[in-house]
Scaffold this motif. Structure first.
Motif, PDB file in Angstrom:
ATOM      1  N   ASP A  44       0.817  -1.216  -0.003  1.00 14.11           N
ATOM      2  CA  ASP A  44      -0.015   0.010  -0.061  1.00 14.11           C
ATOM      3  C   ASP A  44       0.759   1.077  -0.002  1.00 14.11           C
ATOM      4  O   ASP A  44       0.735   2.099  -0.826  1.00 14.11           O
ATOM      5  CB  ASP A  44      -0.845  -0.098   1.147  1.00 14.11           C
ATOM      6  CG  ASP A  44      -1.953  -0.764   0.971  1.00 14.11           C
ATOM      7  OD1 ASP A  44      -2.547  -1.373  -0.253  1.00 14.11           O
ATOM      8  OD2 ASP A  44      -3.071  -1.037   2.085  1.00 14.11           O
ATOM      9  N   CYS A  45       1.873   1.127   0.856  1.00  7.37           N
ATOM     10  CA  CYS A  45       2.706   2.411   1.012  1.00  7.37           C
ATOM     11  C   CYS A  45       3.542   2.699  -0.265  1.00  7.37           C
ATOM     12  O   CYS A  45       3.786   3.748  -0.720  1.00  7.37           O
ATOM     13  CB  CYS A  45       3.527   2.579   2.110  1.00  7.37           C
ATOM     14  SG  CYS A  45       5.021   1.215   2.034  1.00  7.37           S
ATOM     15  N   GLN A  46       3.925   1.633  -1.112  1.00  3.42           N
ATOM     16  CA  GLN A  46       4.575   1.742  -2.239  1.00  3.42           C
ATOM     17  C   GLN A  46       3.775   2.122  -3.461  1.00  3.42           C
ATOM     18  O   GLN A  46       3.945   2.885  -4.176  1.00  3.42           O
ATOM     19  CB  GLN A  46       5.315   0.497  -2.527  1.00  3.42           C
ATOM     20  CG  GLN A  46       6.431  -0.073  -1.495  1.00  3.42           C
ATOM     21  CD  GLN A  46       7.057  -1.326  -2.161  1.00  3.42           C
ATOM     22  OE1 GLN A  46       6.216  -2.474  -1.835  1.00  3.42           O
ATOM     23  NE2 GLN A  46       8.211  -1.402  -2.551  1.00  3.42           N
ATOM     24  N   TRP A  47       2.420   1.899  -3.263  1.00  2.00           N
ATOM     25  CA  TRP A  47       1.516   1.941  -4.254  1.00  2.00           C
ATOM     26  C   TRP A  47       1.187   3.605  -4.319  1.00  2.00           C
ATOM     27  O   TRP A  47       0.952   4.167  -5.239  1.00  2.00           O
ATOM     28  CB  TRP A  47       0.148   1.375  -4.277  1.00  2.00           C
ATOM     29  CG  TRP A  47      -0.801   1.722  -5.132  1.00  2.00           C
ATOM     30  CD1 TRP A  47      -2.177   1.915  -4.865  1.00  2.00           C
ATOM     31  CD2 TRP A  47      -0.860   1.365  -6.471  1.00  2.00           C
ATOM     32  NE1 TRP A  47      -2.936   2.244  -5.985  1.00  2.00           N
ATOM     33  CE2 TRP A  47      -2.114   1.722  -6.819  1.00  2.00           C
ATOM     34  CE3 TRP A  47       0.256   0.859  -7.586  1.00  2.00           C
ATOM     35  CZ2 TRP A  47      -2.608   1.734  -8.233  1.00  2.00           C
ATOM     36  CZ3 TRP A  47      -0.142   0.866  -8.830  1.00  2.00           C
ATOM     37  CH2 TRP A  47      -1.534   1.219  -9.413  1.00  2.00           C
ATOM     38  N   ILE A  48       1.016   4.211  -2.860  1.00  2.00           N
ATOM     39  CA  ILE A  48       0.626   5.792  -2.629  1.00  2.00           C
ATOM     40  C   ILE A  48       1.973   6.260  -3.293  1.00  2.00           C
ATOM     41  O   ILE A  48       1.677   7.374  -4.048  1.00  2.00           O
ATOM     42  CB  ILE A  48       0.642   5.739  -1.145  1.00  2.00           C
ATOM     43  CG1 ILE A  48      -0.683   5.188  -0.863  1.00  2.00           C
ATOM     44  CG2 ILE A  48       0.767   7.165  -0.864  1.00  2.00           C
ATOM     45  CD1 ILE A  48      -0.948   5.096   0.857  1.00  2.00           C
ATOM     46  N   GLN A  49       2.929   6.147  -2.883  1.00  2.00           N
ATOM     47  CA  GLN A  49       4.512   6.521  -3.216  1.00  2.00           C
ATOM     48  C   GLN A  49       4.321   6.632  -4.678  1.00  2.00           C
ATOM     49  O   GLN A  49       4.596   7.764  -5.475  1.00  2.00           O
ATOM     50  CB  GLN A  49       5.705   5.886  -2.758  1.00  2.00           C
ATOM     51  CG  GLN A  49       6.937   6.594  -2.799  1.00  2.00           C
ATOM     52  CD  GLN A  49       7.668   6.403  -4.167  1.00  2.00           C
ATOM     53  OE1 GLN A  49       7.675   5.109  -4.656  1.00  2.00           O
ATOM     54  NE2 GLN A  49       8.503   7.279  -4.746  1.00  2.00           N
ATOM     55  N   GLN A  50       4.392   5.485  -5.515  1.00  7.90           N
ATOM     56  CA  GLN A  50       4.414   5.471  -6.917  1.00  7.90           C
ATOM     57  C   GLN A  50       3.125   6.456  -7.580  1.00  7.90           C
ATOM     58  O   GLN A  50       3.672   7.018  -8.545  1.00  7.90           O
ATOM     59  CB  GLN A  50       4.005   4.005  -7.555  1.00  7.90           C
ATOM     60  CG  GLN A  50       4.266   3.706  -8.934  1.00  7.90           C
ATOM     61  CD  GLN A  50       4.008   2.468  -9.460  1.00  7.90           C
ATOM     62  OE1 GLN A  50       3.780   1.659  -8.676  1.00  7.90           O
ATOM     63  NE2 GLN A  50       4.242   2.114 -10.602  1.00  7.90           N
ATOM     64  N   LEU A  51       2.070   6.365  -7.147  1.00 10.10           N
ATOM     65  CA  LEU A  51       0.834   7.229  -7.742  1.00 10.10           C
ATOM     66  C   LEU A  51       1.309   8.612  -7.676  1.00 10.10           C
ATOM     67  O   LEU A  51       1.422   9.709  -8.333  1.00 10.10           O
ATOM     68  CB  LEU A  51      -0.424   7.123  -7.041  1.00 10.10           C
ATOM     69  CG  LEU A  51      -0.977   5.583  -7.370  1.00 10.10           C
ATOM     70  CD1 LEU A  51      -2.307   5.457  -6.664  1.00 10.10           C
ATOM     71  CD2 LEU A  51      -1.247   5.530  -8.910  1.00 10.10           C
ATOM     72  N   HIS A  52       1.678   9.076  -6.228  1.00 10.73           N
ATOM     73  CA  HIS A  52       2.319  10.249  -5.846  1.00 10.73           C
ATOM     74  C   HIS A  52       3.400  10.766  -6.831  1.00 10.73           C
ATOM     75  O   HIS A  52       3.449  12.149  -7.333  1.00 10.73           O
ATOM     76  CB  HIS A  52       2.586  10.465  -4.535  1.00 10.73           C
ATOM     77  CG  HIS A  52       2.648  12.033  -4.026  1.00 10.73           C
ATOM     78  ND1 HIS A  52       2.053  13.113  -4.589  1.00 10.73           N
ATOM     79  CD2 HIS A  52       3.291  12.323  -3.073  1.00 10.73           C
ATOM     80  CE1 HIS A  52       2.252  14.055  -4.005  1.00 10.73           C
ATOM     81  NE2 HIS A  52       3.060  13.962  -3.218  1.00 10.73           N
ATOM     82  N   THR A  53       4.107  10.063  -7.049  1.00  9.55           N
ATOM     83  CA  THR A  53       5.522  10.217  -7.989  1.00  9.55           C
ATOM     84  C   THR A  53       5.017  10.638  -9.178  1.00  9.55           C
ATOM     85  O   THR A  53       5.508  11.641 -10.237  1.00  9.55           O
ATOM     86  CB  THR A  53       6.433   9.125  -8.046  1.00  9.55           C
ATOM     87  OG1 THR A  53       6.946   8.754  -6.791  1.00  9.55           O
ATOM     88  CG2 THR A  53       7.425   9.293  -9.220  1.00  9.55           C
ATOM     89  N   TYR A  54       3.826  10.019  -9.885  1.00 10.88           N
ATOM     90  CA  TYR A  54       3.302  10.375 -11.270  1.00 10.88           C
ATOM     91  C   TYR A  54       2.296  11.502 -11.222  1.00 10.88           C
ATOM     92  O   TYR A  54       1.797  11.913 -12.322  1.00 10.88           O
ATOM     93  CB  TYR A  54       2.884   9.242 -11.714  1.00 10.88           C
ATOM     94  CG  TYR A  54       3.697   7.911 -12.156  1.00 10.88           C
ATOM     95  CD1 TYR A  54       4.791   8.426 -13.009  1.00 10.88           C
ATOM     96  CD2 TYR A  54       3.575   6.882 -11.823  1.00 10.88           C
ATOM     97  CE1 TYR A  54       5.830   7.475 -13.205  1.00 10.88           C
ATOM     98  CE2 TYR A  54       4.707   5.692 -12.104  1.00 10.88           C
ATOM     99  CZ  TYR A  54       5.746   6.158 -12.667  1.00 10.88           C
ATOM    100  OH  TYR A  54       6.567   5.227 -13.022  1.00 10.88           O
ATOM    101  N   GLY A  55       2.159  12.232 -10.283  1.00  2.87           N
ATOM    102  CA  GLY A  55       1.405  13.324  -9.990  1.00  2.87           C
ATOM    103  C   GLY A  55      -0.273  12.682  -9.965  1.00  2.87           C
ATOM    104  O   GLY A  55      -1.038  13.757 -10.762  1.00  2.87           O
ATOM    105  N   LEU A  56      -0.501  11.531  -9.678  1.00  4.09           N
ATOM    106  CA  LEU A  56      -1.963  11.176  -9.967  1.00  4.09           C
ATOM    107  C   LEU A  56      -2.737  11.317  -8.747  1.00  4.09           C
ATOM    108  O   LEU A  56      -4.058  10.768  -8.723  1.00  4.09           O
ATOM    109  CB  LEU A  56      -1.804   9.657 -10.293  1.00  4.09           C
ATOM    110  CG  LEU A  56      -1.148   9.343 -11.622  1.00  4.09           C
ATOM    111  CD1 LEU A  56      -1.058   7.903 -11.897  1.00  4.09           C
ATOM    112  CD2 LEU A  56      -1.927  10.024 -12.912  1.00  4.09           C
TER     113      LEU A  56
END
Length: 465
Positions: free
Chosen positions: A127-139
């Motif tokens: 979950d925390c990795q998914w949140i970090q990935q989405l936030h990296t792409y500005g989503l």
């Protein structure tokens, strides 16, 4: 044989449809936030993910004690993190959010529905990795959170609402105790916590049982006479029911004293805002009735000093509802680009669920937004008001029913509030008659257009006057 000229429009084909000009689909997502972290919030543990090149163990678990949160912030600083996204889980996110914001990070609070995980891979680490990935792409878009001073005001108002709700529970317990004794006081007076009701309840708790003596405590403004009230006060005075009545009355007064304390803190905190009224003093609002839950200080002038505009001039907006609105939306309307963005955030706009070129549903989205609830309450109070908004409410209600009329009127109130706070527009009620005249004028113009399309003409009936 001459060829037909092309109209320039794409031809509809029997198969494959017709071409539509669209921007090319990107082959990969751009990294918007290079220094982004994601946090999965929990009650006892927080899982934090940073970019894989920042640390050999780019996912770490931290406890929820204050020292643990300080260690979390230190680690994020060491990894060069600038912006953080986290899920709004209960109230567990509040200490983390406030500490990280105080340390200078840009923190985004994201709704759980916007963080859907990959199916069959639901763990805290993922979950925390998914949140970090989405936030990296500005989503991820952060939820609205006002500035610190408004957050304090909001906390006081929500505490106040909780105390009012608890006090109302004890009013119901008083009514239950009286019904068990067949004392039907609440059927002959409008409010048992008013002047007459509290005087009679105090006498009952003190030991008085004579219905005629109790009825003499009636306030002259009561609609029912002494004989009617005395008849309602004949009951079966069992000791256990009187005891329950006594405790409910004491608890109601206890919550009332706590409400007074909150009102003092509210007035004190409103005094810390900068003065935008240019020293002008407005007439005070009418004093609230006995038993009313409204704050006891001068709400109108306090809000006018903070805002520089008088929100209580809007039909349906009282001093209490104005403070509730400000505590939820703040004073900075630049957070919403237009009034349409504002009303959409409040979930007061029609839905737009479309597919295949058809509108499947125009139902307004459900929301627990307290500002929207305050606007709906204000809109419902206009049902019998002799003003333009009241006329609009009644027109919509006659066509679509009360629920949709309340939403439509709340939408209008939201636009008025937005314009007043952002541009300083004063609200002027044009009145019920003017609104009806304008509505008839618009209806006549629409009828004339429809008639002209059918090669007809609308002729007014002069005899109808």
């Amino acid at each position: 044989m001459a060829k037909k000229k092309s109209s320039g429009k794409p031809k509809r084909r029997s198969r494959g449809g017709f071409p539509i000009d669209n921007a090319p689909v990107p082959q990969s997502l751009d990294t918007i936030n290079l220094n982004a972290a994601g946090i999965d919030i929990g009650s006892t543990q927080h899982y934090v993910a940073v970019p894989s090149d920042r640390d050999s163990s780019h996912v770490r678990c931290f406890g929820t004690f204050t020292s643990d949160l300080a260690s979390l912030a230190d680690w994020l600083e060491e990894c060069g993190i600038k912006t953080i996204a986290m899920e709004s889980t209960g109230v567990y996110w509040i200490p983390v959010f406030e500490l990280l914001e105080a340390r200078g990070f840009e923190v985004k609070l994201v709704e759980p529905g916007k963080l859907k995980s990959v199916p069959s891979r639901k763990t805290d680490v993922l979950d925390c990795q998914w949140i970090q990935q989405l936030h990296t792409y500005g989503l991820l878009a952060g939820s609205f959170r006002p500035d610190s001073a408004i957050c304090v005001l909001r906390s006081y108002m929500r505490q106040r609402a909780m105390l009012v709700a608890n006090a109302s529970e004890h009013i119901q317990r008083m009514q239950k105790a009286m019904m068990e004794m067949n004392v039907q006081l609440h059927h002959v007076i409008s409010d048992i916590t008013g002047t007459t009701g509290l005087a009679i309840l105090d006498a009952i708790v003190a030991g008085s049982r004579d219905p005629h003596l109790l009825a003499k405590l009636r306030d002259p403004r009561c609609k029912n006479d002494e004989s009617t009230i005395a008849k309602a006060l004949e009951g079966n005075w069992r000791e256990e029911h009187v005891f329950a009545l006594k405790q409910a009355l004491e608890l109601y007064r206890f919550y009332g004293s706590k409400l007074s304390e909150v009102d003092s803190k509210l007035e004190e905190h409103l005094g810390t805002f900068s003065d935008r009224s240019d020293g002008e003093i407005l007439p005070k609002l009418k004093a609230p009735k006995a038993g009313s839950n409204s704050p006891r200080f001068d709400m109108r002038n306090q809000l006018y000093r903070v805002l520089g505009v008088d929100m209580t001039t809007i039909d349906g907006i009282s001093g209490q509802s104005a403070i509730t609105l400000i505590s939820e939306i703040g004073t900075d309307m630049s957070r919403w680009a237009t009034e349409k963005h504002f009303t959409s955030w409040l979930c007061l706009c029609p839905g737009s669920k479309k597919t295949g070129g058809k509108l499947l549903s125009g139902k307004t989205r459900t929301s627990a937004n307290r500002a929207a609830a305050a606007l709906r309450t204000a809109a419902a109070s206009l049902a019998r008001s002799n003003c333009a908004l009241g006329a609009f409410f009644r027109r919509i209600r006659s066509r679509l029913g009360s629920p949709k009329a309340i939403t439509a009127t709340a939408h209008k109130l939201a636009k008025i509030v937005y314009g007043m706070l952002k541009y300083g527009r004063e609200y002027v009620d044009v009145g019920n008659d003017y609104y009806e005249q304008q509505y008839k004028k618009r209806a006549m113009e629409n009828l004339a257009k429809r008639a002209a399309a059918l090669n007809l003409r609308v002729v007014p009936n002069e005899l109808a006057g």
